[in-house]
Design a protein around this motif. Structure first.
Motif: not given
Length: 185
Positions: A89-95
């Motif tokens: 989720l944090l990776d998707e948020y960063k992307h």
């Protein structure tokens, strides 16, 4: 059947222990079997030692039960899955944030270009307005056209007058040259 029984070997523990028995099969696998309990009386309580212990009492660890093990496994699995999901989720948020930031930068660039184009258009409009104020209108053009026609007509008349005058001079010159001709013999 007797040959298969002959190949089986039974490994057993002493009858007083509650350890499982292991059967060795022909394929060299072992199967655990728990022997039935033959005594109806519970095992005798441990004898109290005559010497008091100074270290403390030792409590044997209880084996993990099915419910407790299931609950611990569920909580461990839930924690791992939650950590994995939060990481993604944090990776998707960063992307998504990076894409949004890139989009904002592109928007800033296009806004700067648009403001530059608007400034140029305003400059051109100001110059056109100044030209309209300084330039000639339809009435001025009509008057200028009429004056140009008058000048052209007057020049044409003068040209025709000069042409007729030159023609007259040519005629006079031709007459004079015919009278003053000398013949050379």
């Amino acid at each position: 059947m007797s040959s298969s029984f002959a190949r089986l070997a039974l490994v057993s523990a002493p009858p007083s222990s509650s350890r499982p028995l292991a059967l060795l099969l022909p394929s060299c696998r072992s199967i655990s079997v728990t022997p039935p309990s033959f005594s109806a009386a519970p095992p005798p309580p441990p004898a109290a030692s005559a010497v008091p212990s100074t270290v403390g009492s030792f409590k044997p660890s209880r084996p993990v039960g099915g419910f407790r093990g299931g609950l611990v496994g569920f909580l461990l699995g839930f924690t791992v899955a939650s950590a994995y999901a939060s990481y993604h989720l944090l990776d998707e948020y960063k992307h998504a944030t990076d894409l949004l930031l890139e989009s904002v930068r592109e928007l800033e660039g296009s806004t700067a270009k648009m403001s530059d184009h608007v400034r140029r258009i305003e400059e051109v409009e100001g110059k056109v307005k100044q030209m309209r104020e300084d330039g000639a209108g339809k009435e001025d053009v009509k008057k200028l056209r009429q004056e140009t026609k008058k000048v052209y007509d007057s020049l044409r008349l003068e040209f025709l007058d000069v042409k007729s005058h030159v023609w007259g001079l040519e005629q006079d010159l031709g007459i004079v040259t015919k009278k003053n001709t000398y013949q050379i013999v």
